[in-house]
Design a protein around this motif. Structure first.
Motif, PDB file in Angstrom:
ATOM      1  N   PHE A 364      62.935  19.090 -60.244  1.00 17.61           N
ATOM      2  CA  PHE A 364      62.701  19.159 -61.821  1.00 17.61           C
ATOM      3  C   PHE A 364      63.775  18.513 -62.672  1.00 17.61           C
ATOM      4  O   PHE A 364      64.798  19.203 -62.524  1.00 17.61           O
ATOM      5  CB  PHE A 364      61.517  20.478 -62.594  1.00 17.61           C
ATOM      6  N   ARG A 365      63.471  17.803 -63.730  1.00 18.27           N
ATOM      7  CA  ARG A 365      64.246  16.855 -64.365  1.00 18.27           C
ATOM      8  C   ARG A 365      63.875  18.005 -65.542  1.00 18.27           C
ATOM      9  O   ARG A 365      63.654  18.273 -65.605  1.00 18.27           O
ATOM     10  CB  ARG A 365      62.921  15.849 -65.349  1.00 18.27           C
ATOM     11  N   ALA A 366      65.457  18.001 -66.557  1.00 14.43           N
ATOM     12  CA  ALA A 366      65.467  18.884 -67.643  1.00 14.43           C
ATOM     13  C   ALA A 366      64.539  19.019 -68.692  1.00 14.43           C
ATOM     14  O   ALA A 366      63.957  19.549 -69.172  1.00 14.43           O
ATOM     15  CB  ALA A 366      66.969  17.976 -68.153  1.00 14.43           C
ATOM     16  N   SER A 367      63.958  17.183 -69.391  1.00 15.80           N
ATOM     17  CA  SER A 367      62.382  17.273 -69.961  1.00 15.80           C
ATOM     18  C   SER A 367      61.188  18.325 -69.857  1.00 15.80           C
ATOM     19  O   SER A 367      60.318  18.299 -70.693  1.00 15.80           O
ATOM     20  CB  SER A 367      62.221  15.958 -70.518  1.00 15.80           C
ATOM     21  N   MET A 368      61.399  18.481 -68.263  1.00 12.46           N
ATOM     22  CA  MET A 368      60.003  19.586 -67.703  1.00 12.46           C
ATOM     23  C   MET A 368      60.623  20.588 -67.420  1.00 12.46           C
ATOM     24  O   MET A 368      59.602  21.231 -66.482  1.00 12.46           O
ATOM     25  CB  MET A 368      59.335  18.172 -67.385  1.00 12.46           C
ATOM     26  N   ARG A 369      61.553  20.918 -67.542  1.00  9.73           N
ATOM     27  CA  ARG A 369      61.931  22.062 -66.030  1.00  9.73           C
ATOM     28  C   ARG A 369      61.578  22.913 -66.358  1.00  9.73           C
ATOM     29  O   ARG A 369      61.209  24.460 -65.329  1.00  9.73           O
ATOM     30  CB  ARG A 369      64.140  22.132 -66.452  1.00  9.73           C
ATOM     31  N   ALA A 370      61.186  23.661 -67.527  1.00 13.35           N
ATOM     32  CA  ALA A 370      60.714  25.431 -67.570  1.00 13.35           C
ATOM     33  C   ALA A 370      59.133  25.083 -67.407  1.00 13.35           C
ATOM     34  O   ALA A 370      59.406  26.459 -66.325  1.00 13.35           O
ATOM     35  CB  ALA A 370      60.961  25.744 -69.189  1.00 13.35           C
ATOM     36  N   SER A 371      58.490  24.023 -67.111  1.00 14.62           N
ATOM     37  CA  SER A 371      57.259  23.937 -67.244  1.00 14.62           C
ATOM     38  C   SER A 371      57.390  23.652 -65.005  1.00 14.62           C
ATOM     39  O   SER A 371      56.808  24.819 -64.888  1.00 14.62           O
ATOM     40  CB  SER A 371      56.648  22.620 -67.833  1.00 14.62           C
ATOM     41  N   GLY A 372      58.063  22.547 -64.077  1.00 17.42           N
ATOM     42  CA  GLY A 372      57.998  22.494 -63.201  1.00 17.42           C
ATOM     43  C   GLY A 372      59.322  24.239 -62.992  1.00 17.42           C
ATOM     44  O   GLY A 372      58.943  23.800 -61.840  1.00 17.42           O
ATOM     45  N   VAL A 373      59.686  25.034 -63.207  1.00 24.33           N
ATOM     46  CA  VAL A 373      60.314  26.163 -61.979  1.00 24.33           C
ATOM     47  C   VAL A 373      59.330  27.054 -62.930  1.00 24.33           C
ATOM     48  O   VAL A 373      58.939  27.597 -61.276  1.00 24.33           O
ATOM     49  CB  VAL A 373      61.937  26.410 -63.072  1.00 24.33           C
ATOM     50  N   GLY A 374      58.835  27.679 -64.007  1.00 25.23           N
ATOM     51  CA  GLY A 374      57.651  28.420 -64.282  1.00 25.23           C
ATOM     52  C   GLY A 374      56.185  28.089 -63.429  1.00 25.23           C
ATOM     53  O   GLY A 374      56.033  29.299 -62.584  1.00 25.23           O
ATOM     54  N   PHE A 375      56.230  26.921 -63.640  1.00 21.87           N
ATOM     55  CA  PHE A 375      54.945  26.793 -62.801  1.00 21.87           C
ATOM     56  C   PHE A 375      54.806  26.434 -61.215  1.00 21.87           C
ATOM     57  O   PHE A 375      54.429  26.729 -60.028  1.00 21.87           O
ATOM     58  CB  PHE A 375      53.902  25.541 -63.174  1.00 21.87           C
ATOM     59  N   GLY A 376      56.050  25.783 -60.319  1.00 20.69           N
ATOM     60  CA  GLY A 376      55.810  25.892 -59.549  1.00 20.69           C
ATOM     61  C   GLY A 376      56.476  26.569 -58.911  1.00 20.69           C
ATOM     62  O   GLY A 376      56.105  27.600 -57.456  1.00 20.69           O
ATOM     63  N   TYR A 377      57.330  28.433 -59.693  1.00 21.97           N
ATOM     64  CA  TYR A 377      57.294  29.074 -58.607  1.00 21.97           C
ATOM     65  C   TYR A 377      55.678  30.312 -58.999  1.00 21.97           C
ATOM     66  O   TYR A 377      55.970  30.573 -57.575  1.00 21.97           O
ATOM     67  CB  TYR A 377      58.594  29.786 -60.115  1.00 21.97           C
ATOM     68  N   SER A 378      55.059  30.193 -60.189  1.00 27.10           N
ATOM     69  CA  SER A 378      54.275  30.958 -59.669  1.00 27.10           C
ATOM     70  C   SER A 378      52.878  30.158 -58.512  1.00 27.10           C
ATOM     71  O   SER A 378      51.957  30.740 -58.258  1.00 27.10           O
ATOM     72  CB  SER A 378      53.390  30.545 -60.720  1.00 27.10           C
ATOM     73  N   SER A 379      52.591  28.952 -58.652  1.00 31.29           N
ATOM     74  CA  SER A 379      52.137  28.111 -58.298  1.00 31.29           C
ATOM     75  C   SER A 379      52.131  28.910 -56.285  1.00 31.29           C
ATOM     76  O   SER A 379      51.031  28.694 -55.579  1.00 31.29           O
ATOM     77  CB  SER A 379      52.158  26.436 -57.891  1.00 31.29           C
ATOM     78  N   GLY A 380      53.236  29.352 -55.693  1.00 32.77           N
ATOM     79  CA  GLY A 380      52.916  30.097 -54.258  1.00 32.77           C
ATOM     80  C   GLY A 380      51.767  31.059 -54.898  1.00 32.77           C
ATOM     81  O   GLY A 380      51.813  31.654 -53.376  1.00 32.77           O
TER      82      GLY A 380
END
Length: 445
Positions: A364-380
């Motif tokens: 995920f891009r730096a400008s959306m990384r916290a959202s991407g990492v967090g929700f991507g992780y949690s999406s599982g």
């Protein structure tokens, strides 16, 4: 710009996230490790296995709220920065975990005790979901490129280390007070110990600086109005769905160890005492830590995608034999072979988690990384988080003749095999991320 060499700021970021992730696992493992005790304390007398499943189900309800925390704090981490986010989440996580120690028992207030327990778990889930949303990107954005794989494995290993620490602490309390003492009052002391890592993590985070990568995002005026919502827009939607499939399998991997190895060791026909079962399980969590570090470091040379696909294939092949070894060892009380099985399960199920902090950060891009990492992780969690339903259903309707009436070893092995399929396909559909720059060099779309 990205850091080229290790600094004191890099060390603080890594230690901070290791302890924060340790706290997350420490709390969760407390629930799973003494589920039989909590079942007696918080629920009416009934089938011991069914009561334990009820506690594990409350655990699932807890992690189902992690995506909400990831959405809230991930979006916040992309708007105001990773550091401020992390100070909020570690305070909330530590206090919510310790609050478990103050709950009334079933004997005192009836079923209200279990309802309050679930509500506390919801709070823990929200803050835990926020913890890794900003924490993983924070640590990886402070890590020099050549060390990313090793540091990723070390940070993710904090989860396994927290599980091991929890098992040790539980074993100590059982040794001091006995099972009866823990059931009567000492279970409260067990959960109160969660304040210790929270205080240490907070002390470290108060001295940290914001990451140079996020500072670069601000400098280039790339902060998004709605970073979380942007995950579901083109061209990022496909990336998110691929990560979700992959992470679903990863959660099946995780809880094949954390949820069901203790259950297999603690229920008939296992003849191990609760204390012995905790010791054997702790060996698996030690091995899980080593596996995550090894896998993360190796991915820096082999590649995140290639290594994971190979590992998934091997896991699918070995799942049933390893769980059969654990089950039969517990049945005859063979401490040595049960420990070996626990260690192997720890390595194969938790090794692939070693790349998660860096893999998701690179996706995920730096400008959306916290959202991407967090929700991507949690999406599982959306599918993977209901493992506490899948295994009992498989046990009851599909594999009861292979399992025993009070043990779920074969159903757990099948859960891991399904996880291996999802992990392999999920990585196959995604790109190789090794070599990706963490700084956002182009204007956001």
């Amino acid at each position: 710009m990205e850091p080229q060499n290790f600094s004191s700021d890099s060390a603080k970021a890594i230690v901070s996230q290791f302890i924060g992730f340790l706290l997350d696992s420490y709390d969760l493992t407390m629930i799973l490790g003494i589920a039989p005790v909590l079942a007696k304390v918080l629920l009416p007398p009934e089938s011991p296995l069914l009561a334990t499943f009820n506690i594990i189900l409350s655990y699932s309800l807890t992690i189902i709220f992690r995506p909400l925390g990831s959405a809230i704090f991930g979006n916040l981490g992309d708007k105001i920065g990773r550091r401020a986010d992390l100070i909020i989440t570690v305070i909330g996580l530590g206090l919510a975990s310790a609050l478990t120690s103050a709950l009334p028992t079933y004997a005192q207030v009836g079923i209200l005790s279990f309802i309050l327990f679930v509500l506390v778990r919801v709070l823990v889930g929200i803050f835990a979901g926020g913890e890794y949303s900003a924490g993983h990107p924070f640590a990886m954005e402070w890590t020099p490129y050549k060390w990313r794989g090793l540091v990723s494995g070390f940070i993710q290993g904090g989860f396994s280390f927290g599980a091991a620490l929890a098992a040790v602490v539980e074993g100590i309390f059982i040794g001091i007070y006995g099972v009866t003492g823990v059931e009567e009052f000492a279970w409260r002391y067990v959960f109160l110990t969660a304040l210790a890592p929270a205080v240490v993590a907070l002390a470290v985070r108060l001295t940290m600086k914001e990451t140079p990568v996020f500072e670069d995002v601000k400098k280039k005026n790339l902060i998004r109005r709605t970073p979380f919502l942007d995950l579901f827009k083109e061209p990022y939607r496909r990336d998110f769905l691929q990560v979700m499939l992959y992470m679903t399998g990863m959660f099946f991997f995780a809880y094949s160890l954390f949820a069901f190895v203790p259950a297999i060791l603690e229920h008939k026909p296992s003849i191990f005492s609760l204390g012995t079962a905790e010791t054997i399980y702790s060996y698996g969590t030690y091995a899980a830590f080593a596996g995550a570090v090894f896998f993360g470091a190796l991915s820096q040379y082999v590649g995140r995608r290639r290594l994971t696909i190979i590992w998934a294939i091997l896991t699918f092949i070995i799942s049933i034999p390893i769980y059969y070894l654990l089950f039969t060892s517990a049945e005859i009380g063979n401490f040595l072979t049960a420990s070996l099985a626990s260690i192997l399960i720890g390595i194969i199920t938790q090794g692939p988690w070693g790349i998660i902090p860096i893999y998701l950060s690179e996706r995920f891009r730096a400008s959306m990384r916290a959202s991407g990492v967090g929700f991507g992780y949690s999406s599982g969690i959306f599918i993977g988080g209901w493992f506490s339903i899948y295994v009992p259903l498989m046990h009851q309707y599909l594999f009861k003749s292979i399992d025993t009436p009070s043990n779920v070893w074969f159903s757990t092995a099948i859960l891991l095999m399904i996880g291996a399929i999802l992990v392999g396909i999920g990585q196959y559909l995604g790109p190789e991320t090794l070599g990706t720059k963490l700084v956002e060099e182009t204007q956001k779309i």
